[in-house]
Design an enzyme around this catalytic site. Structure first.
Site, PDB file in Angstrom:
ATOM      1  N   ASP A   1      -3.586   4.131  -2.840  1.00 15.79           N
ATOM      2  CA  ASP A   1      -2.813   3.100  -3.533  1.00 15.79           C
ATOM      3  C   ASP A   1      -3.808   2.125  -4.170  1.00 15.79           C
ATOM      4  O   ASP A   1      -5.007   2.391  -4.212  1.00 15.79           O
ATOM      5  CB  ASP A   1      -1.853   2.395  -2.568  1.00 15.79           C
ATOM      6  CG  ASP A   1      -2.564   1.420  -1.646  1.00 15.79           C
ATOM      7  OD1 ASP A   1      -3.806   1.553  -1.480  1.00 15.79           O
ATOM      8  OD2 ASP A   1      -1.911   0.525  -1.095  1.00 15.79           O
TER       9      ASP A   1
ATOM     10  N   TYR B   1       1.272   8.831  -4.112  1.00 15.42           N
ATOM     11  CA  TYR B   1       0.931   7.895  -3.048  1.00 15.42           C
ATOM     12  C   TYR B   1       1.858   8.053  -1.843  1.00 15.42           C
ATOM     13  O   TYR B   1       1.412   8.241  -0.700  1.00 15.42           O
ATOM     14  CB  TYR B   1       0.986   6.441  -3.535  1.00 15.42           C
ATOM     15  CG  TYR B   1       1.069   5.492  -2.355  1.00 15.42           C
ATOM     16  CD1 TYR B   1      -0.034   5.286  -1.542  1.00 15.42           C
ATOM     17  CD2 TYR B   1       2.280   4.892  -2.004  1.00 15.42           C
ATOM     18  CE1 TYR B   1       0.045   4.490  -0.413  1.00 15.42           C
ATOM     19  CE2 TYR B   1       2.371   4.094  -0.886  1.00 15.42           C
ATOM     20  CZ  TYR B   1       1.252   3.892  -0.090  1.00 15.42           C
ATOM     21  OH  TYR B   1       1.341   3.119   1.024  1.00 15.42           O
TER      22      TYR B   1
ATOM     23  N   GLU C   1       7.503   2.688   3.062  1.00 16.89           N
ATOM     24  CA  GLU C   1       6.574   3.024   1.988  1.00 16.89           C
ATOM     25  C   GLU C   1       7.215   2.859   0.617  1.00 16.89           C
ATOM     26  O   GLU C   1       6.565   2.430  -0.333  1.00 16.89           O
ATOM     27  CB  GLU C   1       6.027   4.442   2.162  1.00 16.89           C
ATOM     28  CG  GLU C   1       5.057   4.595   3.330  1.00 16.89           C
ATOM     29  CD  GLU C   1       3.846   3.673   3.243  1.00 16.89           C
ATOM     30  OE1 GLU C   1       3.523   3.190   2.138  1.00 16.89           O
ATOM     31  OE2 GLU C   1       3.222   3.416   4.289  1.00 16.89           O
TER      32      GLU C   1
END
Length: 378
Positions: free
Chosen positions: A143, A125, A42
């Site tokens: 996102d 996020y 991520e």
DNA sequence: AAGCCGGGGTC
DNA sequence: GACCCAGGCTT
């Protein structure tokens, strides 16, 4: 909720195998996602496409198989592995975060959004993504893909960044209690492959029938955003200094700011100008760039070699065309000069000679790799 | 709220 | 070659 199960079915049919993912099939037979893998991927995926991340992720996991390995690594090694991926503060925060989780949380990532948010390099996020994907807990993951998909689905015409709030709320309502992580990845995959910024493939979309944006024909103009500022152009010179053995002089950049902590070839400051300066020699470049702000003027002549007992060599000569490179907020024209130097130069702490077979493994951002290619060193 | 941070993809 | 993409941190 009807729409979430429609999308999850689409996700199950179109699932992409990626090195950091635990497929729905494997989860069903009891496999648990690896939080370290989810976090690393991520962070790499922030502002970066899946295609660009894949090989970097695989190399990181091979070199540092678990979080403690990464926490015990040298930051310089992390920066070397990160070189070329961009946004280098991510690598510095990644290293800091690994050490923090190792020492404060005994190597186990916390599973609440609130605690995750306190970690370096983890924002709204990423905290939501780890909560949902690694721990299968409810979280509204938003996102850029989610903003685009949901603003179209509900025909939300609020411009960014104000749009963020209503999208977060809607994502929270749509996300099922059952498979929050798969649902978040489904929306993001839909945005990356079907509901694209331009030329969306609406015919392939499981939500086509209920998409309010498409129904009213405004989908391609969503999400609405502010007009962006023009980028200025900067000019500067870089100096590729070689020894007879082919070793190139490198220098470590300041720890923060642009390309922070990365390596570079020495050079002038990069000065904003509306037109290219009419500099020909290396010496002229040094003077022109040094004249940018009055304070540094006195040091202009020694600036590129600060700390080195070195005058501008007579043999410093131009190599080919200037390197062009675009950063987030400016364009750069970089004139590359090179010369060969006798052995015996006294180097300060932040400089070293890099032999040809070591050069490719250095923590060099793309712009300096371009410069070294122009000087035929890479 | 706005500016600072890369690099890759598309047309 | 011009333009698009867009998460976290800092101020």
């Amino acid at each position: 909720m009807q729409e979430s199960s429609e999308l999850l079915q689409w996700y199950d049919r179109n699932h992409r195998e990626l090195p950091w993912r635990t497929s729905p099939v494997r989860q069903k037979s009891g496999a648990k996602p690896n939080a370290y893998h989810v976090w690393l991927s991520e962070v790499m995926l922030q502002q970066t496409t899946v295609a660009a991340v894949k090989d970097y992720f695989t190399r990181f996991i091979r070199r540092w198989p678990c979080l403690e390995d990464l926490a015990n690594s040298d930051l310089d090694d992390v920066l070397k592995e990160w070189a070329g991926l961009g946004y280098y503060s991510r690598a510095r925060n990644l290293h800091k975060c690994a050490q923090h989780v190792a020492s404060v949380f005994s190597g186990e990532f916390p599973s609440s959004e609130k605690e995750l948010l306190d970690l370096p390099g983890v924002g709204p996020y990423t905290a939501a993504a780890i909560t949902a994907i690694a721990f299968n807990k409810h979280a509204a993951v938003v996102d850029g893909n989610v903003e685009r998909v949901l603003s179209r689905l509900a025909a939300l015409e609020t411009p960014l960044p104000t749009l963020k709030r209503p999208v977060k709320d809607l994502m929270g309502q749509l996300t099922p209690k059952d498979r929050p992580g798969d649902f978040a990845q489904a929306v993001m995959d839909l945005g990356a492959t079907v509901c694209t910024a331009r030329n969306p493939a609406c015919g392939l979309c499981p939500w086509m029938q209920r998409c309010q944006g498409r129904l009213t024909g405004i989908h391609e103009s969503l999400p609405r955003k502010r007009p962006k500022k023009a980028k200025p152009t900067r000019y500067g010179a870089a100096f590729v200094i070689k020894q007879k053995d082919g070793a190139v002089l490198l220098r470590k950049r300041h720890a923060k700011g642009l390309l922070g902590g990365m390596s570079e070839v020495p050079g002038t400051d990069w000065r904003v100008s509306s037109a290219a300066p009419s500099c020909v020699t290396a010496q002229e470049w040094v003077q022109w760039a040094g004249a940018g702000d009055g304070a540094a003027k006195d040091e202009a002549l020694s600036l590129p070699f600060k700390g080195l007992s070195l005058e501008m060599p007579e043999t410093m000569s131009l190599c080919a065309e200037p390197v062009k490179h675009t950063f987030t907020h400016f364009h750069l024209y970089l004139q590359v000069f090179c010369c060969e130097l006798e052995y015996g130069l006294n180097l300060p702490e932040n400089c070293w000679w890099s032999l040809p077979n070591a050069l490719a493994g250095e923590a060099l951002p793309t712009v300096f790799k371009k410069a070294l290619r122009a000087a035929q060193c890479l």
